[in-house]
Design a protein around this motif. Structure first.
Motif, PDB file in Angstrom:
ATOM      1  N   PHE A  15     -33.729  -7.190 -24.043  1.00 29.75           N
ATOM      2  CA  PHE A  15     -32.309  -7.055 -23.692  1.00 29.75           C
ATOM      3  C   PHE A  15     -32.141  -6.178 -22.446  1.00 29.75           C
ATOM      4  CE2 PHE A  15     -28.247  -4.809 -24.006  1.00 29.75           C
ATOM      5  CZ  PHE A  15     -27.337  -5.795 -24.391  1.00 29.75           C
ATOM      6  N   ALA A  16     -32.759  -4.993 -22.459  1.00 32.52           N
ATOM      7  CA  ALA A  16     -32.629  -4.054 -21.333  1.00 32.52           C
ATOM      8  C   ALA A  16     -33.242  -4.649 -20.065  1.00 32.52           C
ATOM      9  CB  ALA A  16     -33.279  -2.716 -21.679  1.00 32.52           C
ATOM     10  N   ALA A  17     -34.384  -5.325 -20.195  1.00 33.97           N
ATOM     11  CA  ALA A  17     -35.051  -5.915 -19.021  1.00 33.97           C
ATOM     12  C   ALA A  17     -34.151  -6.960 -18.366  1.00 33.97           C
ATOM     13  CB  ALA A  17     -36.384  -6.536 -19.428  1.00 33.97           C
ATOM     14  N   LYS A  18     -33.482  -7.773 -19.188  1.00 36.41           N
ATOM     15  CA  LYS A  18     -32.571  -8.785 -18.630  1.00 36.41           C
ATOM     16  C   LYS A  18     -31.374  -8.114 -17.957  1.00 36.41           C
ATOM     17  CE  LYS A  18     -33.971 -12.523 -21.661  1.00 36.41           C
ATOM     18  NZ  LYS A  18     -33.948 -12.914 -23.085  1.00 36.41           N
ATOM     19  N   LYS A  19     -30.819  -7.098 -18.597  1.00 37.81           N
ATOM     20  CA  LYS A  19     -29.642  -6.405 -18.047  1.00 37.81           C
ATOM     21  C   LYS A  19     -29.946  -5.713 -16.719  1.00 37.81           C
ATOM     22  CE  LYS A  19     -26.577  -7.212 -21.265  1.00 37.81           C
ATOM     23  NZ  LYS A  19     -25.350  -7.987 -20.974  1.00 37.81           N
ATOM     24  N   ALA A  58     -32.915   5.072 -26.151  1.00 37.54           N
ATOM     25  CA  ALA A  58     -33.571   5.465 -24.899  1.00 37.54           C
ATOM     26  C   ALA A  58     -33.757   4.239 -24.000  1.00 37.54           C
ATOM     27  CB  ALA A  58     -34.919   6.123 -25.188  1.00 37.54           C
ATOM     28  N   ILE A  59     -34.181   3.139 -24.595  1.00 36.53           N
ATOM     29  CA  ILE A  59     -34.410   1.910 -23.824  1.00 36.53           C
ATOM     30  C   ILE A  59     -33.091   1.368 -23.255  1.00 36.53           C
ATOM     31  CG2 ILE A  59     -35.140  -0.518 -24.051  1.00 36.53           C
ATOM     32  CD1 ILE A  59     -37.230   0.659 -26.162  1.00 36.53           C
ATOM     33  N   LEU A  60     -32.006   1.587 -24.000  1.00 39.07           N
ATOM     34  CA  LEU A  60     -30.699   1.051 -23.601  1.00 39.07           C
ATOM     35  C   LEU A  60     -29.823   2.064 -22.864  1.00 39.07           C
ATOM     36  CD1 LEU A  60     -29.902  -0.695 -27.016  1.00 39.07           C
ATOM     37  CD2 LEU A  60     -30.587  -1.859 -24.898  1.00 39.07           C
ATOM     38  N   HIS A  61     -30.325   3.306 -22.647  1.00 39.73           N
ATOM     39  CA  HIS A  61     -29.420   4.399 -22.280  1.00 39.73           C
ATOM     40  C   HIS A  61     -28.667   4.213 -20.964  1.00 39.73           C
ATOM     41  CE1 HIS A  61     -32.676   6.034 -19.708  1.00 39.73           C
ATOM     42  NE2 HIS A  61     -31.713   6.701 -19.097  1.00 39.73           N
ATOM     43  N   ASP A  62     -29.181   3.401 -20.052  1.00 43.88           N
ATOM     44  CA  ASP A  62     -28.484   3.185 -18.774  1.00 43.88           C
ATOM     45  C   ASP A  62     -27.837   1.806 -18.668  1.00 43.88           C
ATOM     46  OD1 ASP A  62     -28.732   5.668 -17.404  1.00 43.88           O
ATOM     47  OD2 ASP A  62     -30.818   5.225 -16.882  1.00 43.88           O
ATOM     48  N   ASP A  66     -24.867   1.394 -15.970  1.00 37.55           N
ATOM     49  CA  ASP A  66     -25.290   0.776 -14.707  1.00 37.55           C
ATOM     50  C   ASP A  66     -25.259  -0.752 -14.662  1.00 37.55           C
ATOM     51  OD1 ASP A  66     -25.775   3.328 -13.782  1.00 37.55           O
ATOM     52  OD2 ASP A  66     -27.896   3.303 -14.289  1.00 37.55           O
ATOM     53  N   THR A  67     -24.877  -1.416 -15.778  1.00 37.02           N
ATOM     54  CA  THR A  67     -24.790  -2.894 -15.768  1.00 37.02           C
ATOM     55  C   THR A  67     -23.483  -3.307 -16.456  1.00 37.02           C
ATOM     56  OG1 THR A  67     -25.824  -3.483 -17.910  1.00 37.02           O
ATOM     57  CG2 THR A  67     -27.326  -2.922 -16.104  1.00 37.02           C
ATOM     58  N   GLU A  68     -23.271  -4.607 -16.625  1.00 37.37           N
ATOM     59  CA  GLU A  68     -22.022  -5.113 -17.244  1.00 37.37           C
ATOM     60  C   GLU A  68     -21.998  -4.925 -18.760  1.00 37.37           C
ATOM     61  OE1 GLU A  68     -20.955  -7.474 -13.711  1.00 37.37           O
ATOM     62  OE2 GLU A  68     -21.098  -5.409 -14.416  1.00 37.37           O
ATOM     63  N   THR A  69     -23.055  -4.415 -19.324  1.00 35.41           N
ATOM     64  CA  THR A  69     -23.165  -4.298 -20.784  1.00 35.41           C
ATOM     65  C   THR A  69     -22.012  -3.473 -21.377  1.00 35.41           C
ATOM     66  OG1 THR A  69     -25.545  -4.271 -20.445  1.00 35.41           O
ATOM     67  CG2 THR A  69     -24.766  -3.649 -22.640  1.00 35.41           C
ATOM     68  N   THR A  70     -21.504  -3.908 -22.539  1.00 34.33           N
ATOM     69  CA  THR A  70     -20.445  -3.149 -23.230  1.00 34.33           C
ATOM     70  C   THR A  70     -21.010  -2.491 -24.495  1.00 34.33           C
ATOM     71  OG1 THR A  70     -19.791  -5.034 -24.615  1.00 34.33           O
ATOM     72  CG2 THR A  70     -18.675  -4.806 -22.472  1.00 34.33           C
ATOM     73  N   PHE A  71     -20.321  -1.453 -24.965  1.00 33.72           N
ATOM     74  CA  PHE A  71     -20.725  -0.799 -26.206  1.00 33.72           C
ATOM     75  C   PHE A  71     -20.644  -1.777 -27.390  1.00 33.72           C
ATOM     76  CE2 PHE A  71     -19.237   3.133 -23.902  1.00 33.72           C
ATOM     77  CZ  PHE A  71     -20.496   3.666 -23.742  1.00 33.72           C
ATOM     78  N   GLU A  73     -21.192  -4.974 -27.380  1.00 37.08           N
ATOM     79  CA  GLU A  73     -22.387  -5.822 -27.332  1.00 37.08           C
ATOM     80  C   GLU A  73     -23.589  -5.088 -27.956  1.00 37.08           C
ATOM     81  OE1 GLU A  73     -22.818  -6.721 -23.194  1.00 37.08           O
ATOM     82  OE2 GLU A  73     -24.294  -8.297 -23.565  1.00 37.08           O
ATOM     83  N   ILE A  74     -23.742  -3.825 -27.626  1.00 38.02           N
ATOM     84  CA  ILE A  74     -24.857  -3.042 -28.152  1.00 38.02           C
ATOM     85  C   ILE A  74     -24.717  -2.867 -29.660  1.00 38.02           C
ATOM     86  CG2 ILE A  74     -25.923  -0.740 -28.156  1.00 38.02           C
ATOM     87  CD1 ILE A  74     -25.824  -0.711 -25.239  1.00 38.02           C
ATOM     88  N   GLU A  75     -23.504  -2.599 -30.108  1.00 34.45           N
ATOM     89  CA  GLU A  75     -23.282  -2.426 -31.552  1.00 34.45           C
ATOM     90  C   GLU A  75     -23.577  -3.717 -32.297  1.00 34.45           C
ATOM     91  OE1 GLU A  75     -19.859  -0.308 -32.759  1.00 34.45           O
ATOM     92  OE2 GLU A  75     -19.979  -1.011 -34.828  1.00 34.45           O
ATOM     93  N   GLN A  76     -23.125  -4.839 -31.750  1.00 32.96           N
ATOM     94  CA  GLN A  76     -23.319  -6.128 -32.394  1.00 32.96           C
ATOM     95  C   GLN A  76     -24.801  -6.475 -32.520  1.00 32.96           C
ATOM     96  OE1 GLN A  76     -21.707  -9.459 -30.342  1.00 32.96           O
ATOM     97  NE2 GLN A  76     -21.184 -10.542 -32.235  1.00 32.96           N
ATOM     98  N   GLN A  77     -25.561  -6.191 -31.467  1.00 32.42           N
ATOM     99  CA  GLN A  77     -26.983  -6.572 -31.467  1.00 32.42           C
ATOM    100  C   GLN A  77     -27.886  -5.545 -32.132  1.00 32.42           C
ATOM    101  OE1 GLN A  77     -29.064  -8.751 -28.962  1.00 32.42           O
ATOM    102  NE2 GLN A  77     -27.483  -9.445 -27.556  1.00 32.42           N
ATOM    103  N   PHE A  78     -27.527  -4.256 -32.010  1.00 35.92           N
ATOM    104  CA  PHE A  78     -28.467  -3.218 -32.434  1.00 35.92           C
ATOM    105  C   PHE A  78     -27.886  -2.225 -33.436  1.00 35.92           C
ATOM    106  CE2 PHE A  78     -29.534  -4.491 -28.019  1.00 35.92           C
ATOM    107  CZ  PHE A  78     -30.722  -5.153 -28.297  1.00 35.92           C
ATOM    108  N   GLY A  79     -26.607  -2.390 -33.774  1.00 34.12           N
ATOM    109  CA  GLY A  79     -25.998  -1.556 -34.804  1.00 34.12           C
ATOM    110  C   GLY A  79     -25.301  -0.318 -34.274  1.00 34.12           C
ATOM    111  N   GLN A  80     -24.549   0.308 -35.187  1.00 33.73           N
ATOM    112  CA  GLN A  80     -23.672   1.414 -34.810  1.00 33.73           C
ATOM    113  C   GLN A  80     -24.434   2.674 -34.426  1.00 33.73           C
ATOM    114  OE1 GLN A  80     -21.005   2.888 -37.876  1.00 33.73           O
ATOM    115  NE2 GLN A  80     -19.309   2.915 -36.415  1.00 33.73           N
ATOM    116  N   LYS A  81     -25.576   2.901 -35.122  1.00 36.67           N
ATOM    117  CA  LYS A  81     -26.351   4.114 -34.848  1.00 36.67           C
ATOM    118  C   LYS A  81     -26.820   4.131 -33.398  1.00 36.67           C
ATOM    119  CE  LYS A  81     -30.010   5.679 -37.544  1.00 36.67           C
ATOM    120  NZ  LYS A  81     -30.883   5.536 -38.740  1.00 36.67           N
ATOM    121  N   VAL A  82     -27.389   2.997 -32.962  1.00 33.94           N
ATOM    122  CA  VAL A  82     -27.883   2.876 -31.586  1.00 33.94           C
ATOM    123  C   VAL A  82     -26.711   2.982 -30.612  1.00 33.94           C
ATOM    124  CG1 VAL A  82     -29.053   1.358 -29.933  1.00 33.94           C
ATOM    125  CG2 VAL A  82     -29.871   1.488 -32.303  1.00 33.94           C
ATOM    126  N   ARG A  83     -25.623   2.291 -30.927  1.00 37.26           N
ATOM    127  CA  ARG A  83     -24.433   2.333 -30.065  1.00 37.26           C
ATOM    128  C   ARG A  83     -23.965   3.773 -29.845  1.00 37.26           C
ATOM    129  NH1 ARG A  83     -18.584   0.146 -30.378  1.00 37.26           N
ATOM    130  NH2 ARG A  83     -17.596   1.661 -29.013  1.00 37.26           N
TER     131      ARG A  83
END
Ligand code: NDP
Ligand code: ZN
Length: 179
Positions: A15-19, A58-62, A66-71, A73-83
């Motif tokens: 995910f991070a590599a694509k973003k 850590a992998i998603l922290h930027d 720095d990209t179009e990613t939304t919170f 999207e992160i919650e949906q894919q990786f859960g609330q804790k990561v978000r």
């Protein structure tokens, strides 16, 4: 479950590599940006941090910063804790740069342990990067200014991870003029 954790970790890196795929670091070689979040995650595992949500953050922290990613999207894919950890580590880019820097110093002492770990690992990576080679166009003064600011931020996360803090001490003890 180990297989599930490995799959989640790889999903996160993918995910991070694509973003970040079109972004480069500020070094002369214009290193692919993804090297940085992967290196931040490695700083954590090297320091004995194995909590999966923290490593994913850590992998998603930027990504949001720095990209179009939304919170969402992160919650949906990786859960609330990561978000939540990513959110704690994300600057409000609508503010002026000086204000963003000031807020990092002000906010860091109030972050969760997980977010403080990511912060320490992130600054450690950037300081080592700068030490290796100053970013394109940076004067000595600018480098020194960065080191002084980074120390003010990481000082606010003391008492979080001894190994990361010792590695940062090592860098700061050399003094800004050796950068
Ligand atoms: P920064 O000073 O914040 O740039 C550093 C950031 O760039 C790092 O935190 C890191 O963030 C990222 N980065 C990318 N590549 C590298 C690399 N190779 N090595 C280290 N870090 C890298 O940049 P801004 O443009 O946002 O900063 C503006 C601030 O800089 C102003 O507030 C001002 O204080 C100062 N400034 C000083 C000048 C001077 O001559 N003294 C001139 C201009 C600005 P990440 O982890 O997010 O990738
Ligand atoms: Zn970063």
């Amino acid at each position: 479950n180990a297989s599930f954790d490995i799959a989640k970790l790889i999903d996160t890196i993918d995910f991070a590599a694509k973003k970040h795929s079109y972004q480069k670091r500020k070094d002369i070689a214009r290193t692919p940006y993804i090297n940085h979040p992967i290196g931040v995650a490695k700083n954590l595992t090297d320091a004995g941090v194995y909590d999966l949500a923290t490593i994913q953050a850590a992998i998603l922290h930027d990504t949001v910063e720095d990209t179009e990613t939304t919170f969402e999207e992160i919650e949906q894919q990786f859960g609330q804790k990561v978000r939540n950890i990513v959110a704690e580590c994300t600057d409000d880019k609508t503010l002026e740069k000086a204000e963003i820097k000031r807020l990092q110093i002000e906010h860091t002492p109030h972050l969760s342990k997980q977010a403080k770990e990511v912060k320490l690992a992130d600054k450690l990576y950037n300081l080592r990067d700068i030490k290796r080679e100053a970013p394109i166009g940076w004067s000595k003064e600018r480098v020194q200014e960065y080191v002084i600011w980074a120390k003010k931020v990481t000082d606010g996360a003391r008492g979080t991870n001894q190994m990361l803090e010792e590695q940062l001490n090592e860098i700061y003890s050399k003094g800004v003029f050796e950068f």
